[in-house]
Design a protein around this motif. Structure first.
Motif, PDB file in Angstrom:
ATOM      1  N   SER A  22       2.127  -2.649   1.562  1.00 17.70           N
ATOM      2  CA  SER A  22       2.093  -1.345   2.403  1.00 17.70           C
ATOM      3  C   SER A  22       0.736  -0.959   1.936  1.00 17.70           C
ATOM      4  N   PHE A  23       0.038  -0.865   1.067  1.00 14.61           N
ATOM      5  CA  PHE A  23      -1.424  -0.140   0.711  1.00 14.61           C
ATOM      6  C   PHE A  23      -2.279  -1.169   1.268  1.00 14.61           C
ATOM      7  N   GLU A  24      -2.163  -2.375   1.299  1.00 16.64           N
ATOM      8  CA  GLU A  24      -3.085  -3.379   2.114  1.00 16.64           C
ATOM      9  C   GLU A  24      -3.062  -3.012   3.523  1.00 16.64           C
ATOM     10  N   ALA A  25      -2.140  -3.180   4.079  1.00 14.74           N
ATOM     11  CA  ALA A  25      -1.807  -2.615   5.441  1.00 14.74           C
ATOM     12  C   ALA A  25      -2.442  -1.175   5.909  1.00 14.74           C
ATOM     13  N   ASP A  26      -2.182  -0.443   4.987  1.00 13.05           N
ATOM     14  CA  ASP A  26      -2.693   1.017   5.386  1.00 13.05           C
ATOM     15  C   ASP A  26      -4.248   1.181   4.468  1.00 13.05           C
ATOM     16  N   HIS A  27      -4.759  -0.065   4.095  1.00  5.95           N
ATOM     17  CA  HIS A  27      -6.082  -0.041   3.744  1.00  5.95           C
ATOM     18  C   HIS A  27      -6.449   1.347   2.585  1.00  5.95           C
ATOM     19  N   ARG A  28      -5.605   1.039   1.651  1.00  7.57           N
ATOM     20  CA  ARG A  28      -5.559   2.032   0.523  1.00  7.57           C
ATOM     21  C   ARG A  28      -5.855   1.301  -0.782  1.00  7.57           C
ATOM     22  N   PRO A  29      -7.114   0.816  -1.037  1.00  4.64           N
ATOM     23  CA  PRO A  29      -7.356  -0.022  -2.273  1.00  4.64           C
ATOM     24  C   PRO A  29      -7.281   0.691  -3.584  1.00  4.64           C
ATOM     25  N   ASP A  30      -7.412   2.213  -3.416  1.00  4.29           N
ATOM     26  CA  ASP A  30      -7.451   3.182  -4.663  1.00  4.29           C
ATOM     27  C   ASP A  30      -5.850   3.295  -5.097  1.00  4.29           C
ATOM     28  N   LEU A  31      -5.034   2.932  -4.303  1.00  2.00           N
ATOM     29  CA  LEU A  31      -3.535   3.117  -4.495  1.00  2.00           C
ATOM     30  C   LEU A  31      -2.940   1.870  -4.998  1.00  2.00           C
ATOM     31  N   ALA A  32      -3.612   0.854  -4.444  1.00  2.00           N
ATOM     32  CA  ALA A  32      -3.394  -0.398  -4.986  1.00  2.00           C
ATOM     33  C   ALA A  32      -3.817  -0.821  -6.193  1.00  2.00           C
ATOM     34  N   ALA A  33      -4.833  -0.317  -6.530  1.00  2.00           N
ATOM     35  CA  ALA A  33      -5.547  -0.702  -8.207  1.00  2.00           C
ATOM     36  C   ALA A  33      -4.516   0.153  -8.766  1.00  2.00           C
ATOM     37  N   LEU A  34      -4.133   1.536  -8.765  1.00  2.00           N
ATOM     38  CA  LEU A  34      -3.281   2.226  -9.513  1.00  2.00           C
ATOM     39  C   LEU A  34      -2.228   1.320  -9.659  1.00  2.00           C
ATOM     40  N   ALA A  35      -1.320   0.827  -8.892  1.00  2.00           N
ATOM     41  CA  ALA A  35      -0.195   0.188  -8.709  1.00  2.00           C
ATOM     42  C   ALA A  35      -0.323  -1.023  -9.946  1.00  2.00           C
ATOM     43  N   HIS A  36      -1.327  -1.854  -9.668  1.00  2.00           N
ATOM     44  CA  HIS A  36      -1.710  -2.860 -10.703  1.00  2.00           C
ATOM     45  C   HIS A  36      -1.510  -2.307 -12.016  1.00  2.00           C
ATOM     46  N   TYR A  37      -2.524  -1.335 -12.100  1.00  2.00           N
ATOM     47  CA  TYR A  37      -2.665  -0.674 -13.505  1.00  2.00           C
ATOM     48  C   TYR A  37      -1.180  -0.097 -14.181  1.00  2.00           C
ATOM     49  N   ARG A  38      -0.402   0.532 -13.529  1.00  2.00           N
ATOM     50  CA  ARG A  38       0.904   1.083 -13.869  1.00  2.00           C
ATOM     51  C   ARG A  38       1.785  -0.012 -14.262  1.00  2.00           C
ATOM     52  N   LEU A  39       1.815  -0.983 -13.293  1.00  2.00           N
ATOM     53  CA  LEU A  39       2.777  -2.118 -13.673  1.00  2.00           C
ATOM     54  C   LEU A  39       2.140  -2.843 -14.962  1.00  2.00           C
ATOM     55  N   GLY A  40       0.925  -2.821 -15.130  1.00  2.00           N
ATOM     56  CA  GLY A  40       0.443  -3.586 -16.218  1.00  2.00           C
ATOM     57  C   GLY A  40       0.654  -2.808 -17.506  1.00  2.00           C
ATOM     58  N   ASN A  41       0.751  -1.383 -17.464  1.00  2.00           N
ATOM     59  CA  ASN A  41       1.172  -0.655 -18.727  1.00  2.00           C
ATOM     60  C   ASN A  41       2.741  -1.010 -19.032  1.00  2.00           C
ATOM     61  N   ALA A  42       3.535  -0.995 -17.937  1.00  2.00           N
ATOM     62  CA  ALA A  42       4.853  -1.143 -18.092  1.00  2.00           C
ATOM     63  C   ALA A  42       5.162  -2.686 -18.700  1.00  2.00           C
TER      64      ALA A  42
ATOM     65  N   GLY B  79      11.648  -4.866 -10.729  1.00  2.00           N
ATOM     66  CA  GLY B  79      10.538  -3.820 -10.625  1.00  2.00           C
ATOM     67  C   GLY B  79       9.235  -4.507 -10.092  1.00  2.00           C
ATOM     68  N   VAL B  80       8.952  -5.871 -10.588  1.00  2.00           N
ATOM     69  CA  VAL B  80       7.714  -6.289 -10.063  1.00  2.00           C
ATOM     70  C   VAL B  80       7.968  -6.427  -8.351  1.00  2.00           C
ATOM     71  N   ALA B  81       9.059  -6.824  -8.115  1.00  2.00           N
ATOM     72  CA  ALA B  81       9.257  -7.055  -6.536  1.00  2.00           C
ATOM     73  C   ALA B  81       8.918  -5.622  -5.900  1.00  2.00           C
ATOM     74  N   GLU B  82       9.532  -4.630  -6.501  1.00  2.00           N
ATOM     75  CA  GLU B  82       9.395  -3.219  -5.672  1.00  2.00           C
ATOM     76  C   GLU B  82       7.686  -3.087  -5.792  1.00  2.00           C
ATOM     77  N   VAL B  83       7.067  -3.412  -6.704  1.00  2.00           N
ATOM     78  CA  VAL B  83       5.574  -3.002  -6.765  1.00  2.00           C
ATOM     79  C   VAL B  83       5.180  -3.767  -5.576  1.00  2.00           C
ATOM     80  N   GLU B  84       5.416  -5.349  -5.891  1.00  4.69           N
ATOM     81  CA  GLU B  84       4.751  -5.995  -4.627  1.00  4.69           C
ATOM     82  C   GLU B  84       4.986  -5.522  -3.115  1.00  4.69           C
ATOM     83  N   ARG B  85       6.256  -4.998  -2.786  1.00  9.36           N
ATOM     84  CA  ARG B  85       6.491  -4.622  -1.729  1.00  9.36           C
ATOM     85  C   ARG B  85       5.361  -3.253  -1.529  1.00  9.36           C
ATOM     86  N   ALA B  86       5.321  -2.427  -2.574  1.00  7.43           N
ATOM     87  CA  ALA B  86       4.223  -1.347  -2.250  1.00  7.43           C
ATOM     88  C   ALA B  86       2.897  -1.810  -1.935  1.00  7.43           C
ATOM     89  N   LEU B  87       2.441  -2.850  -2.680  1.00  8.86           N
ATOM     90  CA  LEU B  87       1.123  -3.389  -2.637  1.00  8.86           C
ATOM     91  C   LEU B  87       0.633  -3.679  -1.172  1.00  8.86           C
TER      92      LEU B  87
END
Length: 553
Positions: free
Chosen positions: A455-475, A445-453
């Motif tokens: 992509s968010f960094e490459a696309d300059h989407r900090p809002d989605l990156a923050a949300l991804a860290h938050y959701r993973l933190g909850n899990a 699961g962590v590996a999948e989220v890291e792959r997504a992060l």
């Protein structure tokens, strides 16, 4: 060949008669001789009329009670057999005028029904005169008379008393036109010979005049052809030409509306549809297209009104009812929309409209989920995907619904299928990672989220990156991996310091770890950003009380 022709184009119904008259005029001295010499041929040709019965053409034309929309026959709406017959003499005169010089031409005339005395009487008298001349010539000069028979007989299937939806179309003339052209060519040649004899032209002058006439006529026809071909450069130019020549042609206005909307000129297309409805309020296609265009534009209230009007006139139009249901759900009228979609999907032929059926099930699924009917909504999503496995939004919705329901295995399965089809859907990869962590497959699961992060960094989407860290933190927190959860919340807050819920959840984890002072700071930060946070103030009071007890001890 005649039988195959009967199954291909109805005008060939005249062929047995035309061939018989041709034989009488050019081969034999009487009909008796024709039949004695070739009776088997004409019996066989006449027998090919049975083809029209075999394929149901005759029955369809003669049946005035057909339920389907008829384009030809006694079931045609809007014009009676008598009105059609009264209109055709004027149509035939128009054909004859175009035979002499084909200008102006029009793709769709929208020819009006002749209802006044002048519109009926004058053309009828002229056509009656031409028929009389044809009969006289057939008796006295059979070859010339045959040209008249050729013209009238071949036109008879489309210019009789049997109604056709369109009273006039130029292409109906193309077989009869050959008779007119032959008459003009031979007549022109005879006129040239007559003039040359009476004016005592030399052979050279006669040939020069003839050649000059041919060149002038051919050049004029070439210029006319080139000009006419410019009209056919695009749909827009075609219908612009029709409207210029026939401004009252409702079908042309409707077609122009379709062209404009296809080209992205939405407001202009809507204006055309409104003009059509002003002329003909019962024009269902125009009203439906207006509704769908308004729907796409976001003007949902008016779109719903037009969909409902169409369905009042034609209640069994299931595709329109699907669109109505989708619009109602978009307006937030969830119960009404779900009911309309249920009714529509029961009668909609999904084999003919798979995309529309899939949209209906998907939209109904959305409505049911918002109505807290999760199991029913999940079933609608499954039906949408059965019709259209590549419908990304339906698969995401199904996976998210399964995740919320707690069916993490089902959610993972759907997300994995989705990412096989579209590997670049990084937000879906985040949810897949969260679900995997929930299943105890933390590293995956962590590996999948890291792959997504990444992509968010490459696309300059900090809002989605923050949300991804938050959701993973909850899990991770739910799995008891508190230190890792803290790291994810802090990573989210480094990207978005004002992320209220991340502050609040981080405070809860810190409190669970015994870090009371840090937890108090995070609760205070939560309330600084959102003083009305429903749980933070009570949680802060609890943390302070716990700190006080710890201090006293």
């Amino acid at each position: 060949a005649c039988a195959l022709g009967m199954g291909s184009k109805a005008v060939i119904v005249t062929a047995p008669v035309v061939v018989l008259i041709y034989a009488r005029v050019f081969i034999a001295r009487s009909f008796g001789e024709v039949l004695r010499r070739r009776w088997g041929l004409y019996v066989g040709l006449a027998a090919t009329w049975s083809t029209l019965f075999v394929f149901g053409v005759v029955q369809a034309v003669l049946d005035p009670t057909r339920k389907v929309i008829a384009n030809v026959g006694f079931a045609v709406q809007g014009i009676t057999p008598a009105e059609y017959a009264a209109t055709q003499p004027g149509v035939m005169l128009h054909y004859l005028r175009l035979s002499l010089w084909p200008h102006p031409l029009c793709l769709d005339y929208g020819w009006p029904v002749a209802r006044t005395v002048t519109a009926v009487a004058v053309p009828c008298l002229l056509i009656a005169g031409l028929l009389a001349v044809t009969i006289w010539l057939l008796i006295r000069r059979p070859p010339l008379g045959f040209l008249g028979v050729w013209f009238f007989l071949i036109l008879s299937p489309t210019s009789s008393f049997i109604p056709i939806k369109d009273a006039l179309f130029e292409h109906r003339m193309y077989l009869s036109l050959a008779a007119i052209v032959l008459l003009l060519v031979v007549g022109g040649y005879e006129a040239l010979m007559y003039l040359s004899q009476h004016l005592r032209w030399t052979d050279r002058l006669r040939r020069g005049v003839g050649a000059g006439a041919v060149i002038v006529i051919a050049a004029a026809a070439c210029v006319g052809t080139i000009q006419r071909n410019t009209v056919y450069e695009s749909d827009l130019s075609v219908w612009t030409d029709v409207i210029e020549k026939r401004p009252d042609n409702v079908r042309a206005q409707y077609a122009m509306g379709n062209v404009l909307t296809r080209q992205g000129e939405i407001d202009a297309g809507i204006k055309k549809y409104r003009e059509v409805l002003e002329a003909d309020p019962r024009h269902l296609q125009a009203r439906n297209n207006l509704a769908t265009t308004l729907h796409e534009k976001g003007e949902l209230v008016e779109a719903v009104e037009h969909y409902q009007t169409v369905l009042r006139l034609q209640p069994k139009l299931a595709p329109v009812r699907v669109n109505l249901g989708v619009a109602l759900v978009s307006l937030g009228r969830l119960e009404d929309g779900a009911l309309e979609l249920e009714t529509a999907l029961k009668s909609l032929d999904a084999t003919r409209h798979p995309d529309l059926a899939a949209l209906g099930h998907f939209t109904r699924g959305n409505a049911l989920l918002r109505l807290d009917r999760m199991d029913a909504g999940i079933e609608e999503y499954r039906q949408a995907l059965a019709l259209d496995p590549g419908r990304v939004k339906a698969r995401i919705a199904l996976a998210e619904a399964l995740h919320i329901k707690g069916d993490l295995g089902g959610a993972v399965q759907q997300f994995e299928e989705l990412l096989r089809m579209q590997p670049d859907l990084a937000p879906a990869r985040v949810t897949l990672g969260v679900a995997l962590v929930g299943l105890g497959r933390v590293e995956e699961g962590v590996a999948e989220v890291e792959r997504a992060l990444k992509s968010f960094e490459a696309d300059h989407r900090p809002d989605l990156a923050a949300l991804a860290h938050y959701r993973l933190g909850n899990a991770l927190g739910r799995q008891g991996r508190l230190d890792e959860a803290v790291q994810r919340y802090r990573a989210a807050l480094r990207i978005q310091p004002q992320f209220v819920q991340a502050h609040f959840n981080l405070a809860g984890i810190l409190l669970a770890q015994g870090n009371i002072d840090e937890a108090v700071l995070e609760y205070r930060e939560t309330l600084r950003i959102n003083p009305d946070h429903p749980k933070a103030r009570r949680a802060l009071e609890g943390a302070l009380a716990r700190k006080a007890r710890s201090t006293e001890e």
